[in-house]
Design an enzyme around this catalytic site. Sequence first.
Site, PDB file in Angstrom:
ATOM      1  N   LYS A 109      55.059  30.802  33.167  1.00 44.45           N
ATOM      2  CA  LYS A 109      55.446  31.207  34.515  1.00 44.45           C
ATOM      3  C   LYS A 109      54.208  31.069  35.406  1.00 44.45           C
ATOM      4  O   LYS A 109      53.317  31.910  35.402  1.00 44.45           O
ATOM      5  CB  LYS A 109      55.960  32.648  34.498  1.00 44.45           C
ATOM      6  CG  LYS A 109      56.022  33.399  35.819  1.00 44.45           C
ATOM      7  CD  LYS A 109      56.734  32.676  36.949  1.00 44.45           C
ATOM      8  CE  LYS A 109      56.781  33.574  38.181  1.00 44.45           C
ATOM      9  NZ  LYS A 109      55.489  33.643  38.909  1.00 44.45           N
ATOM     10  N   GLU A 157      43.828  39.879  31.342  1.00 43.86           N
ATOM     11  CA  GLU A 157      42.518  39.735  31.982  1.00 43.86           C
ATOM     12  C   GLU A 157      42.739  40.006  33.458  1.00 43.86           C
ATOM     13  O   GLU A 157      43.456  39.276  34.124  1.00 43.86           O
ATOM     14  CB  GLU A 157      41.943  38.331  31.734  1.00 43.86           C
ATOM     15  CG  GLU A 157      40.478  38.199  32.137  1.00 43.86           C
ATOM     16  CD  GLU A 157      40.309  37.713  33.564  1.00 43.86           C
ATOM     17  OE1 GLU A 157      40.092  38.573  34.443  1.00 43.86           O
ATOM     18  OE2 GLU A 157      40.398  36.508  33.797  1.00 43.86           O
ATOM     19  N   LEU A 158      42.094  41.077  33.973  1.00 43.16           N
ATOM     20  CA  LEU A 158      42.507  41.646  35.253  1.00 43.16           C
ATOM     21  C   LEU A 158      41.421  41.599  36.325  1.00 43.16           C
ATOM     22  O   LEU A 158      41.512  42.311  37.315  1.00 43.16           O
ATOM     23  CB  LEU A 158      42.964  43.094  35.047  1.00 43.16           C
ATOM     24  CG  LEU A 158      43.997  43.302  33.945  1.00 43.16           C
ATOM     25  CD1 LEU A 158      44.382  44.767  33.849  1.00 43.16           C
ATOM     26  CD2 LEU A 158      45.230  42.443  34.185  1.00 43.16           C
ATOM     27  N   GLY A 182      45.594  38.144  36.028  1.00 42.73           N
ATOM     28  CA  GLY A 182      45.975  38.437  37.400  1.00 42.73           C
ATOM     29  C   GLY A 182      45.465  39.791  37.835  1.00 42.73           C
ATOM     30  O   GLY A 182      44.484  40.310  37.299  1.00 42.73           O
ATOM     31  N   GLY A 183      46.154  40.382  38.829  1.00 42.31           N
ATOM     32  CA  GLY A 183      45.716  41.626  39.415  1.00 42.31           C
ATOM     33  C   GLY A 183      46.250  42.848  38.701  1.00 42.31           C
ATOM     34  O   GLY A 183      47.164  42.785  37.876  1.00 42.31           O
ATOM     35  N   ASN A 230      44.243  31.263  41.093  1.00 44.62           N
ATOM     36  CA  ASN A 230      42.902  30.712  41.297  1.00 44.62           C
ATOM     37  C   ASN A 230      42.426  29.852  40.138  1.00 44.62           C
ATOM     38  O   ASN A 230      41.533  29.021  40.308  1.00 44.62           O
ATOM     39  CB  ASN A 230      41.903  31.848  41.524  1.00 44.62           C
ATOM     40  CG  ASN A 230      41.737  32.724  40.292  1.00 44.62           C
ATOM     41  OD1 ASN A 230      42.720  33.092  39.650  1.00 44.62           O
ATOM     42  ND2 ASN A 230      40.506  33.043  39.942  1.00 44.62           N
ATOM     43  N   CYS A 257      37.320  35.600  39.169  1.00 44.91           N
ATOM     44  CA  CYS A 257      37.312  36.919  38.535  1.00 44.91           C
ATOM     45  C   CYS A 257      35.930  37.339  38.060  1.00 44.91           C
ATOM     46  O   CYS A 257      35.620  38.529  38.041  1.00 44.91           O
ATOM     47  CB  CYS A 257      38.309  36.949  37.386  1.00 44.91           C
ATOM     48  SG  CYS A 257      38.034  35.671  36.137  1.00 44.91           S
ATOM     49  N   GLU A 316      37.672  44.874  44.266  1.00 42.07           N
ATOM     50  CA  GLU A 316      37.586  43.416  44.210  1.00 42.07           C
ATOM     51  C   GLU A 316      38.217  42.820  45.477  1.00 42.07           C
ATOM     52  O   GLU A 316      39.407  42.994  45.727  1.00 42.07           O
ATOM     53  CB  GLU A 316      38.304  42.892  42.971  1.00 42.07           C
ATOM     54  CG  GLU A 316      38.134  41.399  42.764  1.00 42.07           C
ATOM     55  CD  GLU A 316      38.755  40.921  41.462  1.00 42.07           C
ATOM     56  OE1 GLU A 316      38.142  40.088  40.777  1.00 42.07           O
ATOM     57  OE2 GLU A 316      39.856  41.390  41.113  1.00 42.07           O
TER      58      GLU A 316
END
Length: 496
Positions: free
Chosen positions: A187, A261-262, A239-240, A164, A296, A395
Amino acid sequence: MTRLGTVLDHSHLFAALPAPRMLLGEEWDSAGEAGQFDLIDPATGQVAAKVPMAGRDQVDRAVAAAAAARRMWRSVRPNKRRDMLLRLADLVIAHRDAFATVLAVEQGLPDAAVLARHCAEWIKYYAGWSEKVHGRVNPSYPVDALTYSLREPYGVVAVITPFNESLAALGMKVAPALAAGNCVVIKPPEQTPLQTVLFARLCLEAGIPPGVVNVVTGGPDAGEALVRHPDVRKVTFTGGLRSAQAILRSAADSITPVVSELGGKSANIVFGDGDWKAGAALSAMNACVNMAGQGCIFPTRLLVEESVHDAVVEEVARLLSDVRLGDPAAEGTQMGPVISEAAANRIMGVIDRARGESTLVAGGARADGELANGWFIEPTVFDSVHPESELATTEVFGPVLAITAFRSTEEALELANGPDVGLAAYVFTDDLRRAHRMARALEAGSVGINGMSTVPPTFPFGGYKGSGYGREGGEEGLLEFLQTKTVHVPLDGGMP
């Protein structure tokens, strides 16, 4: 709901996309040792490109190129690194239309040129830090000595970006890593790899030497091989939760530090004495419309004081009734699709389960007609959401807003701090003392008072609790990519 255009067809845009390939040192490689995957345009369902999947050997080559370049890059004078990064920022701005095309096709994002400017601002900010990395002289006892510290780069950093915010994340992660003297292997996510390919090409055009920036495309296997590589000394990931857990397990074998950062489930608390219309607009447009709710820090929980609850719900519904949902490549579109068919099905599952527990205020359906071939979901709002429900605690990462009423400040804080994540929070009130008390009490990495942060590069950004650890932005964001070494020089012959 206004829908734009006819049946969507983006095939005319595909020719303008960067060639899908990897950058391994100075070599562009379009062959995927692990095969290839289809890059799907989420607005049309069309295959936009075939993207190579890196095998373990290609990951090894990328890391080897970065490891070979790290001594050279570290020795480049700080002002030279600064100038290269400034040229890169200018090139990102100059190619903003090209990035906008890529973002429209890969991500279904309208008016995406703004993200190029956002990325460039982060690069410019950290370009200035290139020449400001310094240690300090410390007092020493019990012996007479000169003791000082040095800030040194890790060497090779693995950069794993989210779908995103791929372009923004490149500015947030790559710029400070390079400014600190590290080399990187990026990546990108499977859904949005071409933003990174274009970015890497601009790095070379800016004069950044080959091997300093490398790109491997592919799936989880490529990411795992990168994180596990013994020459990777630091990982930065957005990401998740499940992906983060896999990365942390892989990094644990070599004790590789990870910045993560999740995401979150950010609460927007609207008090009756505040600008409740602005509070309603903040959640309506960010939780549902911007990036189709796939952000996020978006305020996806709207907590409203009972005295203004009905008015806020009515205002949210009014704002969303005029949203232009349609072709992300068309002028005037406000909202595009979600990222994939799997995401659309998952989000619709959340919506269907919420119908029996909460009150549907707006949306709740897939778009049909000319948009039926893409993954468009109407901006959706539920009221009377129970604070322990799935919709209030999980979320969604889609255009779904949950509204819950509260009666007191204490209840609002309890609701806001309830989930096990804490990336951001928002408060609308005209009471200055209440605003500061709330800011102290909210368990979140950032708190917006009467407005939303745009996450500028000048201050640290990151989460509390399950939203990860480490910081991006500000001096803290630079220090994430530096190690501290202490040098001790006895001046009296050493210890007796």
